[in-house]
Design an enzyme around this catalytic site. Structure first.
Site, short mmCIF file in Angstrom:
data_model
loop_
_atom_site.label_atom_id
_atom_site.label_comp_id
_atom_site.label_asym_id
_atom_site.label_seq_id
_atom_site.Cartn_x
_atom_site.Cartn_y
_atom_site.Cartn_z
N PHE A 59 91.72 88.47 48.93
CA PHE A 59 90.36 88.73 49.41
C PHE A 59 89.43 87.55 49.12
O PHE A 59 88.45 87.32 49.84
CB PHE A 59 89.82 90.01 48.74
CG PHE A 59 88.57 90.53 49.36
CD1 PHE A 59 88.60 91.23 50.57
CD2 PHE A 59 87.34 90.33 48.75
CE1 PHE A 59 87.43 91.70 51.15
CE2 PHE A 59 86.16 90.80 49.32
CZ PHE A 59 86.21 91.50 50.53
N GLU A 60 89.73 86.80 48.07
CA GLU A 60 88.88 85.66 47.67
C GLU A 60 89.20 84.38 48.45
O GLU A 60 88.49 83.38 48.31
CB GLU A 60 89.05 85.38 46.17
CG GLU A 60 88.31 86.35 45.25
CD GLU A 60 88.90 87.75 45.22
OE1 GLU A 60 90.12 87.86 45.06
OE2 GLU A 60 88.15 88.73 45.39
N VAL A 83 99.89 90.23 50.76
CA VAL A 83 99.28 91.56 50.70
C VAL A 83 100.35 92.57 51.12
O VAL A 83 100.94 92.46 52.20
CB VAL A 83 98.05 91.67 51.64
CG1 VAL A 83 97.28 92.96 51.35
CG2 VAL A 83 97.12 90.47 51.47
N ILE A 84 100.60 93.53 50.21
CA ILE A 84 101.69 94.49 50.46
C ILE A 84 101.11 95.89 50.63
O ILE A 84 100.37 96.38 49.78
CB ILE A 84 102.70 94.45 49.29
CG1 ILE A 84 103.25 93.02 49.15
CG2 ILE A 84 103.84 95.44 49.55
CD1 ILE A 84 104.16 92.82 47.96
N THR A 88 98.58 99.11 47.82
CA THR A 88 97.16 99.43 47.82
C THR A 88 96.78 100.33 49.00
O THR A 88 97.20 100.08 50.13
CB THR A 88 96.29 98.15 47.87
OG1 THR A 88 94.94 98.53 48.04
CG2 THR A 88 96.70 97.22 48.98
N HIS A 90 93.94 100.33 50.24
CA HIS A 90 93.03 99.60 51.12
C HIS A 90 93.67 98.34 51.71
O HIS A 90 93.01 97.36 51.99
CB HIS A 90 91.68 99.31 50.45
CG HIS A 90 91.78 98.78 49.06
ND1 HIS A 90 91.91 99.59 47.96
CD2 HIS A 90 91.79 97.52 48.58
CE1 HIS A 90 91.97 98.85 46.86
NE2 HIS A 90 91.92 97.58 47.22
N ARG A 129 110.03 87.12 53.62
CA ARG A 129 109.17 86.14 54.32
C ARG A 129 108.75 84.99 53.41
O ARG A 129 107.99 84.12 53.82
CB ARG A 129 107.94 86.85 54.87
CG ARG A 129 108.31 87.81 55.98
CD ARG A 129 107.16 88.68 56.40
NE ARG A 129 107.65 89.83 57.15
CZ ARG A 129 106.91 90.88 57.46
NH1 ARG A 129 105.64 90.91 57.14
NH2 ARG A 129 107.43 91.88 58.15
N1 INI Z 1 95.24 91.09 46.61
C1 INI Z 1 96.31 90.51 47.19
O1 INI Z 1 96.32 89.29 47.39
N2 INI Z 1 97.37 91.26 47.58
C2 INI Z 1 97.42 92.61 47.40
O2 INI Z 1 98.44 93.24 47.77
C3 INI Z 1 96.30 93.24 46.77
N3 INI Z 1 96.32 94.66 46.54
O3 INI Z 1 97.39 95.27 46.68
O4 INI Z 1 95.30 95.24 46.19
C4 INI Z 1 95.20 92.44 46.39
N4 INI Z 1 94.11 92.98 45.83
C5 INI Z 1 93.09 92.21 45.15
C6 INI Z 1 92.03 91.68 46.09
O5 INI Z 1 92.54 90.65 46.90
C7 INI Z 1 90.82 91.12 45.33
O6 INI Z 1 91.24 90.09 44.46
C8 INI Z 1 90.07 92.16 44.50
O7 INI Z 1 89.76 93.29 45.27
C9 INI Z 1 88.75 91.57 43.94
O8 INI Z 1 87.88 91.18 45.00
#
Ligand code: INI
Length: 175
Positions: A59-60, A83-84, A88, A90, A129
């Site tokens: 997300f960052e 991201v799996i 999560t 979400h 992958r």
């Molecule tokens: N971030 C990921 O890169 N992959 C994931 O699968 C994931 N899950 O599963 O939640 C994930 N969550 C963290 C997110 O990217 C942020 O770092 C967090 O929400 C803080 O902003």
């Protein structure tokens, strides 16, 4: 059939690359980083011309990708993360925002920002992958970055005068 075809060559020499990687799922994303570094190295990028940035989660990635692209220090920005779905509830939100944000960083800056994010339903798929059965998405992202920097240099920058470090290497084929 087009009379002129423009496409970038796979030569990384003289170009600068940033890799942005998330630490989440690091045992998979780490392989994507290795794949990207390997790809850039094989295509001739100098070690000093590649910089790695790390963020906590995928997300960052988009905001940092935007800022790094805006810095104009790099010819391309390569984003890798994992991201799996199973991990999560979400998943859709995170995957959607990351995808949109990476595209936006490229559109807003005009710098190629490459999408090397593995979005998978299961851990097994993600591993496949990241170098197991279905190639390595980091390596592929590096190939894409190198092809694009060459293409943009050839098509849009050649009239500005050649960069001292770079080379005009895209191919223009007339039939
Ligand atoms: N971030 C990921 O890169 N992959 C994931 O699968 C994931 N899950 O599963 O939640 C994930 N969550 C963290 C997110 O990217 C942020 O770092 C967090 O929400 C803080 O902003």
């Amino acid at each position: 059939m087009p009379t002129v075809t423009h496409q970038g060559r796979l030569n990384a020499e003289g170009f600068r690359f940033a890799i942005i990687a998330s630490r989440w799922n690091d045992f998979i994303t780490g392989r994507l980083v290795e794949g990207a570094l390997d790809g850039l190295d094989r295509l001739g990028a100098a070690e000093d011309d590649v910089e790695l940035y790390k963020v906590p989660g995928s997300f960052e990635i988009p905001l940092l990708a935007l800022k790094v692209a805006e810095s104009r220090k790099f010819d391309a920005v390569i984003c890798v993360g994992t991201v799996i779905r199973g991990q999560t509830p979400h998943f859709e939100y995170i995957a959607g925002e990351v995808t949109k944000g990476i595209a936006q960083a490229g559109m807003q800056t005009g710098v190629p920002v490459i999408y090397g994010i593995v979005t998978a339903d299961t851990l097994e798929q993600a591993i496949d992958r990241a170098g197991a059965k279905q190639g390595n998405k980091g390596f592929e992202a590096a190939m894409t970055a190198v092809e694009l920097v060459n293409l943009y240099q050839e098509v849009f920058k050649k009239d500005e005068g050649k960069r001292t470090r770079g080379r005009g290497v895209a191919e223009t084929r007339r039939k």
